[in-house]
Design a protein around this motif. Sequence first.
Motif, mmCIF file in Angstrom:
data_model
loop_
_atom_site.group_PDB
_atom_site.id
_atom_site.type_symbol
_atom_site.label_atom_id
_atom_site.label_comp_id
_atom_site.label_asym_id
_atom_site.label_seq_id
_atom_site.Cartn_x
_atom_site.Cartn_y
_atom_site.Cartn_z
ATOM 1 N N THR A 1 1.154 -0.564 -0.432
ATOM 2 C CA THR A 1 0.072 -0.356 0.532
ATOM 3 C C THR A 1 0.576 1.549 -0.147
ATOM 4 N N VAL A 2 0.693 1.985 -0.769
ATOM 5 C CA VAL A 2 1.811 3.016 -1.497
ATOM 6 C C VAL A 2 0.837 4.713 -0.901
ATOM 7 N N LYS A 3 -0.489 4.725 -0.544
ATOM 8 C CA LYS A 3 -1.451 6.207 -0.011
ATOM 9 C C LYS A 3 -3.118 5.593 -0.234
ATOM 10 N N THR A 4 -2.661 5.832 0.706
ATOM 11 C CA THR A 4 -4.584 5.899 1.824
ATOM 12 C C THR A 4 -5.013 7.304 1.311
ATOM 13 N N GLY A 5 -6.612 7.306 1.050
ATOM 14 C CA GLY A 5 -6.977 7.818 1.269
ATOM 15 C C GLY A 5 -8.104 8.098 0.650
ATOM 16 N N GLU A 6 -8.918 9.367 0.320
ATOM 17 C CA GLU A 6 -10.413 9.190 -0.300
ATOM 18 C C GLU A 6 -10.018 9.090 -1.702
ATOM 19 N N TYR A 7 -11.329 8.529 -1.927
ATOM 20 C CA TYR A 7 -11.456 8.039 -3.361
ATOM 21 C C TYR A 7 -11.217 8.346 -4.579
ATOM 22 N N ASN A 8 -11.505 9.766 -4.881
ATOM 23 C CA ASN A 8 -11.861 11.063 -5.538
ATOM 24 C C ASN A 8 -9.922 11.211 -5.797
ATOM 25 N N ASP A 9 -9.125 11.423 -4.684
ATOM 26 C CA ASP A 9 -7.693 11.655 -4.972
ATOM 27 C C ASP A 9 -6.785 10.608 -5.020
ATOM 28 N N LEU A 10 -7.048 9.680 -4.608
ATOM 29 C CA LEU A 10 -6.481 8.349 -5.034
ATOM 30 C C LEU A 10 -6.718 8.059 -6.476
ATOM 31 N N LYS A 11 -7.858 8.870 -6.791
ATOM 32 C CA LYS A 11 -7.992 7.861 -8.597
ATOM 33 C C LYS A 11 -7.079 8.861 -9.662
ATOM 34 N N SER A 12 -6.650 10.161 -9.183
ATOM 35 C CA SER A 12 -6.018 10.726 -10.068
ATOM 36 C C SER A 12 -4.504 9.820 -9.989
ATOM 37 N N ARG A 13 -4.423 10.489 -9.171
ATOM 38 C CA ARG A 13 -2.685 9.507 -8.178
ATOM 39 C C ARG A 13 -2.744 8.453 -8.986
ATOM 40 N N CYS A 14 -3.569 7.399 -8.444
ATOM 41 C CA CYS A 14 -3.737 5.753 -9.210
ATOM 42 C C CYS A 14 -3.268 5.710 -10.873
ATOM 43 N N SER A 15 -3.870 6.775 -11.495
ATOM 44 C CA SER A 15 -4.133 7.002 -12.954
ATOM 45 C C SER A 15 -2.382 7.781 -13.630
ATOM 46 N N LYS A 16 -2.270 8.192 -12.809
ATOM 47 C CA LYS A 16 -0.807 8.718 -13.172
ATOM 48 C C LYS A 16 0.472 7.445 -12.848
ATOM 49 N N LEU A 17 0.402 6.879 -11.483
ATOM 50 C CA LEU A 17 0.825 5.024 -11.794
ATOM 51 C C LEU A 17 1.103 5.190 -12.530
ATOM 52 N N LEU A 18 0.195 4.100 -13.360
ATOM 53 C CA LEU A 18 -0.737 2.972 -14.454
ATOM 54 C C LEU A 18 -0.195 3.841 -16.064
ATOM 55 N N ASN A 19 0.246 5.077 -15.828
ATOM 56 C CA ASN A 19 0.362 6.299 -17.107
ATOM 57 C C ASN A 19 1.985 5.590 -16.857
ATOM 58 N N LYS A 20 2.479 5.700 -16.037
ATOM 59 C CA LYS A 20 3.910 5.354 -15.966
ATOM 60 C C LYS A 20 4.482 3.935 -15.762
ATOM 61 N N GLY A 21 3.583 3.565 -16.176
ATOM 62 C CA GLY A 21 3.680 1.747 -17.167
ATOM 63 C C GLY A 21 3.916 0.934 -15.257
ATOM 64 N N LEU A 22 3.560 1.799 -14.364
ATOM 65 C CA LEU A 22 3.350 0.396 -12.528
ATOM 66 C C LEU A 22 2.087 0.085 -12.755
ATOM 67 N N SER A 23 2.550 -0.948 -12.052
ATOM 68 C CA SER A 23 0.920 -1.814 -11.759
ATOM 69 C C SER A 23 0.722 -1.797 -10.242
ATOM 70 N N ALA A 24 -0.574 -0.233 -10.411
ATOM 71 C CA ALA A 24 -0.949 0.134 -9.523
ATOM 72 C C ALA A 24 -2.636 -0.604 -9.063
ATOM 73 N N GLU A 25 -3.501 -0.564 -7.907
ATOM 74 C CA GLU A 25 -4.774 -0.811 -8.060
ATOM 75 C C GLU A 25 -5.168 0.287 -7.128
ATOM 76 N N ILE A 26 -7.106 0.743 -6.874
ATOM 77 C CA ILE A 26 -7.334 1.372 -5.974
ATOM 78 C C ILE A 26 -8.595 0.025 -5.257
ATOM 79 N N VAL A 27 -7.672 -0.151 -3.614
ATOM 80 C CA VAL A 27 -8.574 -0.557 -2.821
ATOM 81 C C VAL A 27 -9.112 -0.297 -1.642
#
Length: 91
Positions: A65-91
């Motif tokens: 787990t690399v970040k916790t918080g509200e969904y709206n904040d995490l959604k854009s962060r997770c998208s940025k990680l995915l765009n960089k080619g990393l494997s991540a998901e929000i749970v």
Amino acid sequence: MSTKRKIQEEVETLEEETNQFEIVLFNDDVNTFDFVIDSLIEVCEHTLEQAEQCTILVHYKGKCTVKTGEYNDLKSRCSKLLNKGLSAEIV
């Protein structure tokens, strides 16, 4: 403080915590340690030490787990990680 009041505060705290989501980063065989560290610093606003520790956990445990918080904040962060080619998901 009354027992009833204390229990109510504990329930409210638990309800607030249940609205928290997590970004989980998964291990891959593509990205370098340095790239993942730099990405976590940039996207998740980690310190160097936090990013290094998360990267080591991902490498040895397969995920972290690399970040916790509200969904709206995490959604854009997770998208940025995915765009960089990393494997991540929000749970």
